[in-house]
Design a protein around this motif. Structure first.
Motif, PDB file in Angstrom:
ATOM      1  N   GLN A  24       5.382   2.778  -8.998  1.00 27.77           N
ATOM      2  CA  GLN A  24       3.967   3.139  -9.069  1.00 27.77           C
ATOM      3  C   GLN A  24       3.611   3.656 -10.454  1.00 27.77           C
ATOM      4  O   GLN A  24       2.570   3.318 -11.014  1.00 27.77           O
ATOM      5  CB  GLN A  24       3.705   4.217  -8.018  1.00 27.77           C
ATOM      6  N   PRO A 311       4.913  13.114  -2.281  1.00 28.19           N
ATOM      7  CA  PRO A 311       4.676  12.312  -1.089  1.00 28.19           C
ATOM      8  C   PRO A 311       3.395  12.709  -0.357  1.00 28.19           C
ATOM      9  O   PRO A 311       2.835  11.920   0.388  1.00 28.19           O
ATOM     10  CB  PRO A 311       5.913  12.596  -0.217  1.00 28.19           C
ATOM     11  N   VAL A 315      -0.763   7.409  -0.209  1.00 30.95           N
ATOM     12  CA  VAL A 315      -1.601   6.802   0.812  1.00 30.95           C
ATOM     13  C   VAL A 315      -0.696   5.987   1.730  1.00 30.95           C
ATOM     14  O   VAL A 315       0.119   5.191   1.258  1.00 30.95           O
ATOM     15  CB  VAL A 315      -2.660   5.886   0.170  1.00 30.95           C
ATOM     16  N   GLN A 316      -0.855   6.206   2.999  1.00 27.11           N
ATOM     17  CA  GLN A 316       0.013   5.521   3.967  1.00 27.11           C
ATOM     18  C   GLN A 316      -0.263   4.025   3.989  1.00 27.11           C
ATOM     19  O   GLN A 316      -1.388   3.611   4.046  1.00 27.11           O
ATOM     20  CB  GLN A 316      -0.225   6.074   5.377  1.00 27.11           C
TER      21      GLN A 316
ATOM     22  N   GLU B  20      -1.213  -1.179  -1.583  1.00 26.11           N
ATOM     23  CA  GLU B  20      -0.531  -1.771  -2.729  1.00 26.11           C
ATOM     24  C   GLU B  20       0.036  -3.146  -2.400  1.00 26.11           C
ATOM     25  O   GLU B  20       0.143  -4.011  -3.258  1.00 26.11           O
ATOM     26  CB  GLU B  20       0.620  -0.866  -3.158  1.00 26.11           C
ATOM     27  N   GLN B  65     -10.313   2.836   0.359  1.00 21.35           N
ATOM     28  CA  GLN B  65      -9.281   1.901   0.822  1.00 21.35           C
ATOM     29  C   GLN B  65      -9.791   1.026   1.978  1.00 21.35           C
ATOM     30  O   GLN B  65      -9.503  -0.146   2.070  1.00 21.35           O
ATOM     31  CB  GLN B  65      -8.024   2.620   1.307  1.00 21.35           C
TER      32      GLN B  65
ATOM     33  N   ARG C 111      14.899  11.990   1.826  1.00 23.44           N
ATOM     34  CA  ARG C 111      15.529  11.603   0.556  1.00 23.44           C
ATOM     35  C   ARG C 111      16.927  11.042   0.752  1.00 23.44           C
ATOM     36  O   ARG C 111      17.629  10.765  -0.218  1.00 23.44           O
ATOM     37  CB  ARG C 111      15.617  12.798  -0.378  1.00 23.44           C
TER      38      ARG C 111
END
Lengths: 316, 332, 322
Positions: A24, A311, A315-316, B20, B65, C111
C-alpha cells in the motif's frame, strides 16, 4: 512419514500485514518522493561520517574553508552565498545535516529504549508497576518541555559518564551527545503512554488469554505476542517524532546549548539571526529550507506510514 | 409495475463497494416489495448483502467506497434514489426509521436518553424541547420501559442491552414512520430479551400500522414474526415467498440447508446436517450459481457451474433462483 | 469420594470481583460473578453450561482454567486440587486443559502465521521442534478440516469458521484431556455452526476428549452435551442429564429459557406470552436470585435462598416450588 508428507504439500505463501502495508505504501507516490528525500539526507550524513573516519578530504565537506569575502550574496561560485567569515553557506548547510540527523536518531533510539519497555511492562502487569511508571511520566510531563530539556542539557554538559559498571569505557559528553541525551531522556513519555495504552488493549484480546491458557510465560507473551502487535506504532512514532527531535536540536543550538565546534542548522540560524536585519538573508534561508524540507518529507512519509501500517485505519 | 398498495418497492438494486482489489459486489439485482403494515424479513448470513440493502434504502452507504450502481427504490411510488440529500433527510427518520444491531454503539454515550429522544422528535416535528420532553416520556412508556420519568435522565451505560434497544425503538418510532428497518435488532441480546423485543415490535406494528423490514440471520426469529421472506445468498435473493411457504416447502437448496442445519430442540441428533464449505466473500464469488460450490447437486452440474439461474416464479408467489427448483427432491 | 471416572470436579467455587471506589480504591462490595457452584464432569463426557450474558458462565470457565483467581472453593482435576498450585506446578496442568474461545477474530494473533500459532503451545512446552513440529502442525490442520498448505498464511486470510478451526487445532496441539469451549459457535454463521459442532463431536470421539461447553444457545447445548447445568446470576439453578432437562425442566428459569427460543414453525406468535425482564447481579434481593422474574415466586422465595437439591435421580434444581 511426516517428512514425506510435508514435502508433498505445496505451501501457500501468506500475506502478512507487513507485506500488505508495504504494498500500500509503495502505491503512495508522495510518500515515495518524501522517502527519497529522507534517504538523500541520510546518505549525505553517512558520507560525512565515512569521510571523517577514513580521513578523506572531500572539498565540499570542508566547511571551514574560506571561499570568498564575507557576506557574499548567492552567486555562481557560491550558490548559497557566504557567511561573515567568507565560508560557504552551502557547505555549512550540508554539513549541518550531520548534527541534526545524528541527534534526532540517537534521541529517538534512547526514548524508544526507555519508553517501549516501560510502557509494555506498565500496560501488561498493571498494578504496582503501572502506578510507578505512570507516576514518573506524569511528573515528567508536568514540567514544561523546553525547560526540562534545558535543565538536562545544562546538567549533562561537559560531564564524563562513568560506564565502567556496564563494562564500557567512560564517555565524555560533548556538545552533540549532551543534546541527544537530554532530548532522549525527556521525550520518552509520549511513546511510553502510547505503548502502555495499546498493550492494555491487546491484553484483553483472547489470543493473549489463549497464550496464558497454554502456559506461556509473561516475557514470552510480551516479546512474542504483544510487541509484534504494537511494533507498527513504534515505527510510526519513530518517523513522526524524528521531526520533533530535529527541531528540538535546533532550539537547543539556538539557545547556545548545542554543538559548538561544527555547524548545525540551529547554530546557523542563531548566527544569522543578527545578520538578518542587515539584509544578509541567505544563511537563515538555507538553514530553514534544509529543516523545512526534511520536516515536510518526514511528516508526509510518517502519515502515509500510519495510514498503511495501522490496522485500525484499514478499510475492510 | 409497483402496485398501489405497496409501501416500498425495491427494483433491481445493485450496490458495490470499491476496494483495492476491485469492486465488491455487495448487492446485485435485488427486488422486493413491502406492503403496508406487513413484516418483510430479509434472511441471510454475514456478507450476503442484507445489511447493505437496508443501508441502500436509507441511503446511508459509506462514502466514497460504496455506491448504488443501479436500480430504483420506490417509496410510495417515488424513487427516493433521485432525491437530494436534503429531501432524503426528511424521509429518513420521519417516514423510514432504522434500528441497529448494537444498541450500545448506536446511542451517544455522553447524552441522556431523554435528550436523545427529544432531539429526534425536535428535528423532525419542529417541536421545542419543552414540548419534546413529555413526548419522549410518552415514547418510553410506549416501549414499556418501567419508570420512564426517571429513565429520561439516565445515560445509555446505565441501561441494560434490552433496555437500550427499547430506547432505540422509542427513538425510531417517535415520528411515526411508515417503515421501520430493523437490522438484526436482537442478535446482541439474550434469548429471553430477544422474545420481549420481538413482542414489542409486533405490538407496535399493530398499534402504529407500520411496516417492518426485519433483517436477521436467524430463521427461528423469522418463522413467527414475518409475513413474507426473502433469503439472500452472496449478494442476491435466492428465494422469496410467504413465511409459511418458506418453512413448509423450501425450494432452494440453500434454504433447505439452513433449515436443516440448526440443532432442533427436543430431538436427539447424532450429527447435524451441514452445508459444506464457507460463506463466499464478495470479492471472489464463484462462477455460475454462487451456491454451486456448497450445493449437494450443483457441485457436479455443468449448468450450475457456468450459468447463473435467475429468480423465477416456481409456484404462485414463490420465487427461487435454482435450476432444479421444481425437481430438486427427486434428484437426491 | 472421587470415583475414578470423574475428570473435573468443582466444589463450592466462588469468584467475586471487588467493587473499588474512591481515591484509595477501597473495596465497597463484591460482584458475585460465580457464587458457590459445584458440579463434576465424568471423563469423555460433555458438560454444557448454559446461561444468559452476565450469568457468570465464562468467568466460571476461566476460573477453572486458572486464568482468573478464585475467591474460594476447590477444583479437582484428575483428583488433584489445582487452585492452590503455584505457576511452576501449574504448567503441567496447562497441558491438559485447553480453551477454545468465542471470537475467532481476536483469539488468533494477527501477526503470526497459522503454523506458528498452532506451534506456540508445542514450543512453550518444548514438545516438538524442527520438521517434527511441522509434521505435527500439518496433521493437526488436517484433523480440523484444513489443508496443511495453509501453514504459512495469516489469520486475516481466513473466514470466521476456518479461524475457529485453527483455534480448535491450537487447543488440541498439546493433546489435552479437558477442552473448555467458551461459546465456540456463537460468533459464526448458521451454516458454519453445524460444521464446527460436528467437528467438535468427531474430535471428542477420536481423542476421547472431555468438554466443558459454554453457550447461551440451548439448542446447541442440547445437541452436544451429556449433562447440562443452567446458570443464573452466578449460581447453578438446575443440573441434569441433557435428555432429562429438556424433557422435564423443573426450574422456572429453565422453562423460561426454553420457551423463549424462537421455533422454526411458521405460525404467528401471540405476543401475550411475555417474559419478565432481567435484573443485574447488583440488584438481587436477599432471597432467590431469580425472584424478580419468577412467575411463581412468593414471599418465602424473596427472603430465602433455595439450595441446589436433588429432586429426582441425578436431577438437581434450586427452587422451593418444585
Amino acid at each position: 512419514m511426516n517428512k514425506t508428507k510435508e514435502k508433498n504439500v505445496p505451501m501457500i505463501k501468506g500475506r502478512s500485514y507487513w507485506a500488505d502495508s508495504l504494498r500500500q505504501l509503495r502505491k503512495h507516490k508522495l510518500a515515495m518522493y518524501s522517502l527519497s528525500i529522507i534517504v538523500v539526507y541520510i546518505l549525505v550524513v553517512m558520507f560525512i561520517y565515512l569521510a571523517s573516519w577514513t580521513k578523506t578530504d572531500v572539498s565540499f565537506l570542508d566547511w571551514n574553508q574560506t571561499v570568498g569575502k564575507g557576506y557574499e550574496k548567492p552567486n555562481k561560485q557560491n550558490v548559497l552565498g557566504t557567511d561573515f567569515l567568507g565560508r560557504s553557506v552551502l557547505r555549512k548547510t550540508i554539513y549541518g545535516a550531520r548534527v541534526s540527523l545524528t541527534v534526532a536518531f540517537w534521541a529517538s533510539i534512547i526514548s524508544m529504549l526507555i519508553g517501549v519497555p516501560l510502557g509494555a511492562a506498565a500496560g501488561y502487569f498493571r498494578g504496582f508497576i503501572d502506578d510507578i511508571v505512570v507516576w514518573i511520566y506524569t511528573t515528567l510531563s508536568s514540567i514544561p518541555y523546553i525547560l526540562l530539556i534545558l535543565a538536562f542539557a545544562l546538567v549533562l554538559r561537559d560531564k564524563t559518564l562513568n560506564l565502567n559498571w556496564l563494562g564500557l569505557d567512560a564517555i565524555s559528553l560533548s556538545g552533540i551527545s549532551t543534546v541527544y541525551l537530554a532530548i532522549g531522556l525527556t521525550s520518552w513519555v509520549d511513546i511510553c503512554r502510547l505503548i502502555r495504552a495499546e498493550t492494555m488493549k491487546h491484553k484483553q484480546r483472547e489470543y493473549i488469554l489463549a497464550a496464558l491458557s497454554y502456559g506461556c510465560s509473561n516475557s514470552r507473551i510480551i516479546f512474542r505476542h504483544l510487541l509484534p502487535n504494537v511494533f507498527h506504532l513504534i515505527i510510526i512514532s519513530f518517523s513522526l517524532r524524528f521531526v520533533g527531535f530535529i527541531q528540538a536540536e535546533v532550539i537547543l543550538s539556538f539557545l547556545g546549548l548545542g554543538e559548538k565546534n561544527s555547524p548545525s542548522w540551529g547554530s546557523m540560524i542563531d548566527a544569522a539571526r543578527l545578520d538578518l536585519p542587515k539584509g544578509y538573508w541567505w544563511e537563515m534561508t538555507a538553514a530553514t529550507a534544509a529543516i523545512f524540507l526534511i520536516s515536510l518529507a518526514l511528516n508526509i512519509f510518517g502519515d502515509a506510514l500510519r495510514d498503511s501500517l495501522d490496522p485500525k485505519l484499514k478499510v475492510q | 409495475m409497483a402496485e398501489n398498495n405497496t409501501l416500498l418497492s425495491v427494483r433491481n438494486l445493485s450496490t458495490f463497494f470499491d476496494t483495492e482489489q476491485g469492486p465488491a459486489k455487495a448487492v446485485q439485482d435485488v427486488s422486493f416489495d413491502i406492503k403496508p403494515a406487513e413484516t418483510f424479513a430479509l434472511v441471510g448470513e454475514s456478507g450476503c448483502g442484507k445489511s447493505v440493502t437496508a443501508l441502500s434504502i436509507m441511503q446511508l452507504i459509506p462514502h466514497p467506497q460504496g455506491r448504488i450502481v443501479s436500480g430504483k427504490i420506490l417509496f410510495r411510488n417515488h424513487n427516493i434514489l433521485e432525491l437530494t440529500e436534503r429531501q432524503m433527510r426528511v424521509i429518513r427518520g420521519n417516514k423510514i426509521a432504522m434500528i441497529f444491531q448494537e444498541p450500545m454503539t448506536s446511542l451517544n454515550p455522553v447524552f441522556t436518553i431523554g435528550f436523545q429522544i427529544a432531539e429526534a422528535i425536535g428535528l423532525h416535528q419542529r417541536k421545542n424541547s419543552a414540548q419534546a420532553w413529555p413526548m419522549a416520556e410518552e415514547m418510553l412508556e410506549k416501549v414499556h420501559i418501567p419508570d420512564p420519568e426517571r429513565r429520561l435522565y439516565e445515560y445509555p451505560h446505565q441501561l441494560s442491552g434490552g433496555m437500550r434497544q427499547r430506547v432505540m425503538i422509542a427513538m425510531a418510532i417517535s415520528c411515526k414512520p411508515s417503515l421501520l428497518i430493523a437490522d438484526e435488532p436482537t442478535t446482541a441480546l439474550d434469548v429471553t430479551i430477544q422474545a420481549q423485543i420481538l413482542d414489542l415490535l409486533d405490538e407496535l406494528q399493530q398499534s402504529e400500522k407500520m411496516s417492518i423490514l426485519l433483517i436477521t440471520h436467524d430463521l427461528g426469529v423469522v418463522a413467527q414474526r414475518a409475513d413474507n421472506v426473502a433469503v439472500m445468498y452472496a449478494s442476491k435473493i435466492v428465494e422469496q415467498c410467504s413465511c409459511g411457504e418458506l418453512f413448509n416447502n423450501p425450494l432452494h437448496p440453500y434454504t433447505q440447508g439452513l433449515l436443516n442445519s440448526r440443532p432442533q430442540l427436543g430431538v436427539k441428533q447424532k450429527r447435524l446436517n451441514t452445508i459444506a464449505g464457507n460463506v463466499p466473500e464478495p470479492l471472489n464469488f464463484p462462477s455460475g450459481c454462487k451456491f454451486h460450490t456448497r450445493c449437494p447437486i450443483g457441485c457436479n452440474d455443468k449448468r450450475c457451474q457456468t450459468a447463473e439461474p435467475q429468480l423465477r416464479e416456481v409456484s404462485p408467489n414463490h420465487f427461487a433462483a435454482c435450476w432444479y427448483a421444481e425437481g430438486y427432491d427427486k434428484l437426491l | 469420594m472421587n470415583d475414578n471416572n470423574t475428570l473435573l470436579k468443582v466444589e463450592n467455587l466462588k469468584t467475586w470481583f471487588p467493587i473499588k471506589k474512591g481515591l484509595l480504591r477501597k473495596t465497597v462490595g463484591y460482584v458475585r460473578a460465580v457464587d458457590d457452584i459445584s458440579f463434576q464432569i465424568p471423563a469423555g463426557n460433555t458438560f454444557g453450561l448454559v446461561g444468559e450474558s452476565g450469568s457468570g458462565k465464562t468467568t466460571a470457565a476461566r476460573t477453572i482454567a486458572r486464568l482468573i483467581p478464585a475467591t474460594a472453593g476447590r477444583v479437582y482435576f484428575d483428583g488433584k486440587n489445582i487452585l492452590p498450585l503455584r505457576q511452576s506446578e501449574l504448567r503441567k496442568i496447562r497441558k491438559d486443559i485447553s480453551i477454545v474461545f468465542q471470537d475467532p477474530y481476536s483469539s488468533l494473533n494477527p501477526r503470526m502465521t497459522i503454523g506458528s500459532i498452532i506451534a506456540e503451545p508445542l514450543k512453550v512446552h518444548k514438545i516438538a521442534a524442527g520438521s517434527e513440529l511441522i509434521g505435527r502442525i500439518a496433521i493437526l490442520l488436517e484433523k480440523v478440516g484444513l489443508s496443511a498448505s495453509h501453514i504459512n498464511r495469516y489469520p486475516h486470510e481466513f473466514s470466521g469458521g476456518q479461524r475457529q478451526r485453527i483455534g480448535i487445532a491450537r487447543a488440541l496441539a498439546l493433546e489435552p484431556k479437558l477442552v473448555i469451549c467458551d461459546e465456540p459457535v456463537s460468533a459464526l454463521d448458521v451454516s458454519i455452526q453445524s460444521q464446527i459442532l460436528n467437528l467438535l463431536k468427531d474430535l471428542q470421539e477420536q481423542f476421547s476428549l472431555t468438554y466443558l461447553f459454554i453457550a447461551h444457545d440451548l439448542s446447541v447445548v442440547e445437541f452436544i452435551s451429556d449433562i447440562v447445568a443452567v446458570m443464573y446470576l452466578g449460581k447453578i439453578v438446575e443440573i441434569a442429564q441433557a435428555s432429562v432437562l429438556y424433557e422435564n425442566p423443573l426450574h422456572p428459569y429453565t422453562k423460561l429459557l426454553l420457551s423463549a427460543i424462537p421455533k422454526p414453525v411458521p405460525e404467528r406468535k401471540k405476543p401475550s406470552e411475555s417474559v419478565p425482564a432481567a435484573v443485574s447481579a447488583a440488584e438481587t434481593c436477599a432471597g432467590c436470585p431469580f425472584f424478580g422474574r419468577c412467575p411463581i415466586g412468593d414471599d418465602f422465595c424473596s427472603k430465602n435462598v433455595p439450595p441446589l437439591e436433588e429432586k429426582a435421580t441425578g436431577h438437581k434444581t434450586a427452587c422451593f416450588k418444585v
